[in-house]
Design a protein around this motif. Structure first.
Motif, PDB file in Angstrom:
ATOM      1  N   SER A 158     -49.635  61.191  -6.801  1.00 23.76           N
ATOM      2  CA  SER A 158     -50.045  61.748  -5.504  1.00 23.76           C
ATOM      3  C   SER A 158     -50.656  60.694  -4.589  1.00 23.76           C
ATOM      4  O   SER A 158     -50.790  60.927  -3.382  1.00 23.76           O
ATOM      5  N   GLN A 161     -48.510  59.639  -1.389  1.00 21.81           N
ATOM      6  CA  GLN A 161     -48.158  60.556  -0.289  1.00 21.81           C
ATOM      7  C   GLN A 161     -48.284  59.857   1.053  1.00 21.81           C
ATOM      8  O   GLN A 161     -49.336  59.311   1.390  1.00 21.81           O
ATOM      9  N   THR A 164     -45.029  56.352  -0.303  1.00 26.16           N
ATOM     10  CA  THR A 164     -43.838  56.322  -1.145  1.00 26.16           C
ATOM     11  C   THR A 164     -43.491  57.750  -1.554  1.00 26.16           C
ATOM     12  O   THR A 164     -44.242  58.684  -1.288  1.00 26.16           O
ATOM     13  N   THR A 165     -42.365  57.896  -2.226  1.00 24.75           N
ATOM     14  CA  THR A 165     -41.956  59.215  -2.732  1.00 24.75           C
ATOM     15  C   THR A 165     -41.934  59.220  -4.253  1.00 24.75           C
ATOM     16  O   THR A 165     -41.074  59.820  -4.880  1.00 24.75           O
ATOM     17  N   THR A 167     -42.638  60.345  -7.834  1.00 24.92           N
ATOM     18  CA  THR A 167     -42.908  61.649  -8.438  1.00 24.92           C
ATOM     19  C   THR A 167     -43.569  61.475  -9.807  1.00 24.92           C
ATOM     20  O   THR A 167     -43.483  60.397 -10.419  1.00 24.92           O
ATOM     21  N   GLU A 170     -41.157  60.139 -12.345  1.00 25.92           N
ATOM     22  CA  GLU A 170     -40.903  58.702 -12.245  1.00 25.92           C
ATOM     23  C   GLU A 170     -42.038  57.905 -12.888  1.00 25.92           C
ATOM     24  O   GLU A 170     -41.807  56.860 -13.511  1.00 25.92           O
TER      25      GLU A 170
END
Length: 547
Positions: A158, A161, A164-165, A167, A170
């Motif tokens: 988190s 946010q 980057t994206t 998750t 990942e």
């Protein structure tokens, strides 16, 4: 250390999952390296210290407080870290130095066994009650603040946010190649560096887990969308092999949590004759038949194993998924594709140590119900005794880390049950320290004089509701007939006592138990206030399950 202690303290009182994630994310965002990375390691269970053990903590507090008072306090509180943190005497004069988390981790990792007690005492002198509690939790490895390793990794993800994206999945994928204090991980999620990668030729990949299926779930599932396999009574393993940059071949066997258990199973090294990663079940197979779990236990938790033991307990992998083959990552391919590749690979290996977990044929849920009820008649044959249920997997499911709900389900066989009599009780730990929540129970058998006697057959500390816990606790307090230290003996006669319906997964013969049997995963299924103790089950009922 005080900031990390404050984080643990707040999390221990926070029930909301999202709130815990926010607390950890705020801490990681506002704390510099390497402090935040070491905190992440502590939260995910990645830290261990050879010379810092609970026995050392007990020794220190007994030197500074009355030993009898400590034992009484510990018995009541039920948590070693909390008891010592509250009882630790305050020093006079100027406040001592409050250490950083990095200072503590470095000291715990490098100090000799003889030098550690004095330094630990200095640290405890420099911290307040919350800080001492957190330090001792770090040493004992029992954080118990309601944050799993997955939740901590979600908090790290988190941080990206708006940047980057990244998750949580990942983060799970790169995690096995990382080491504390995870500076490259934080740099990646904060868009300050590249995605971390590992040079390990045989790395662990995060495993995919299944959800337990409930009766209501079947109404939303179409049988044609799924494939079924047997759920074997072994341990989940990942067999990995690759070639390093120096041309040396490397083989590894990992537990489902990523622990390298290769040294305990050297007889499987030659069987991993492929480049890639295979998911399966570790079993003991003798005479072409899968042995019960208690046989496998003879080889678990061993750092090394003798030639005699390898011959007596030959290890075996029953494969059911293929994650990587010849450098190609298959985890984003459908289950049916991975399964076809796995079948071809196992066929090429031709190893007596590796075979394929067979699919269970079914056209509807009624067929699968019948197979689950009678595995021997549904193709499991002589191995039916090692089947503990079925796995149900979507044909198009990808191999995803963690426990995503929907793709994979586990449907375990109904547990065995027995009506047993409560014999002894002991207080629990943590939030249960005020309740008698750990129970020993027994069944009837013939005594030496021919009269019926109770013999203990198991212990359990879960399965009951909060309300049932209060009822049992009240019974223990009211009907205690003897005490042995922290253990209370309660009335258990034919006419007076409490009957518990105990559920358990399996049974094995045991020379360590007076009854001669040992239960696997026993838990309290319900309270039998309606049943007199004299009508509880007998030992012969359990022995009949052993055949």
């Amino acid at each position: 250390m005080n900031r990390f202690a404050a984080l643990l303290d707040r999390m221990s009182y926070e029930a909301s999952r999202n709130a815990k994630i926010r607390l950890m994310a705020d801490y990681f965002r506002s704390t510099p390296d390497p402090e935040r990375g070491l905190a992440l390691a502590a939260l995910t269970g990645a830290l261990s210290f050879a010379n810092a053990k609970p026995a050392l903590v007990r020794q220190l507090i007994m030197e500074r407080a009355d030993p009898v008072l400590f034992e009484m306090s510990y018995d009541y509180v039920g948590d070693l870290s909390e008891t010592v943190a509250l009882m630790w005497p305050k020093g006079g004069g100027a406040p001592a130095h409050a250490p950083l988390l990095s200072e503590i981790v470095h000291g715990l990792s490098t100090l000799s066994k003889s030098a550690l007690p004095r330094r630990l005492g200095d640290w405890l002198d420099g911290l307040d009650e919350t800080g001492r509690w957190a330090l001792l939790k770090l040493i004992t490895g029992a954080m118990r603040v309601g944050a799993s390793a997955r939740l901590a990794k979600t908090a790290v993800a988190s941080l990206g946010q708006g940047l980057t994206t990244v998750t949580p999945d990942e983060v799970e994928l790169v995690w096995p190649g990382l080491e504390p204090p995870y500076e490259s991980l934080f740099a990646w999620v904060e868009a300050r560096g590249p995605r971390p990668h590992t040079s390990n030729p045989a790395p662990f990949r995060p495993v995919m887990l299944a959800h337990a299926i409930e009766e209501a779930d079947f109404t939303d599932l179409a049988p044609g969308d799924f494939r079924a396999e047997w759920k074997w009574d072994g341990i989940r393993v990942q067999a990995v092999a690759g070639t390093g940059p120096d041309g040396q071949r490397v083989t590894r066997l990992y537990s489902r949590t990523g622990e390298d258990i290769s040294e305990a199973f050297p007889d499987l090294a030659e069987a991993i004759a492929f480049d890639g990663a295979m998911d399966g079940e570790l079993l003991i197979v003798r005479g072409g038949r899968v042995e019960p779990f208690n046989v496998l236990q003879q080889r678990l938790n061993r750092k090394s194993v003798s030639v005699k033991m390898m011959a007596e307990f030959p290890a075996h992998i029953r494969a059911y998924d293929l994650l990587v083959e010849d450098g190609e990552d298959l985890r984003e391919r459908p289950f049916t594709v991975r399964r076809a590749r796995l079948e071809a690979l196992v066929g090429r290996l031709g190893s007596a140590r590796v075979d394929l977990s067979p699919l269970v044929a079914f056209s509807g849920w009624e067929d699968l119900t019948a197979a689950r009820r009678d595995p021997a008649a549904a193709g499991a044959g002589a191995d039916a005794g090692a089947v503990e249920g079925v796995m149900i997997k979507r044909a198009d499911s990808l191999y995803l880390p963690g426990r995503p709900k929907g793709p994979w389900w586990k449907w375990k066989r109904d547990p065995h049950t027995v009506d047993a009599v409560l014999m002894y009780a002991q207080r629990g730990h943590g939030k249960r320290s005020s309740f008698y929540s750990d129970y020993t129970f027994g069944v009837w058998t013939d005594g030496e004089d021919g009269a019926d006697v109770l013999v203990p057959v198991g212990k359990a500390y879960f399965g009951f509701t909060d309300e049932e816990l209060k009822q049992i606790d009240a019974f223990v307090r009211r009907f205690t007939v003897n005490r042995f230290g922290p253990v209370r003996e309660v009335v258990h006669e034919k006419e007076a006592g409490l009957v518990l319906e105990v559920a358990f997964e399996g049974l094995a013969r045991s020379t360590r138990h007076r009854s001669g049997v040992a239960m696997r995963f026993p838990r309290i299924a319900r309270l039998r206030w309606d049943k007199p103790p004299g009508e509880a089950d007998r030992l012969e009922t359990l022995e009949a399950l052993l055949g």
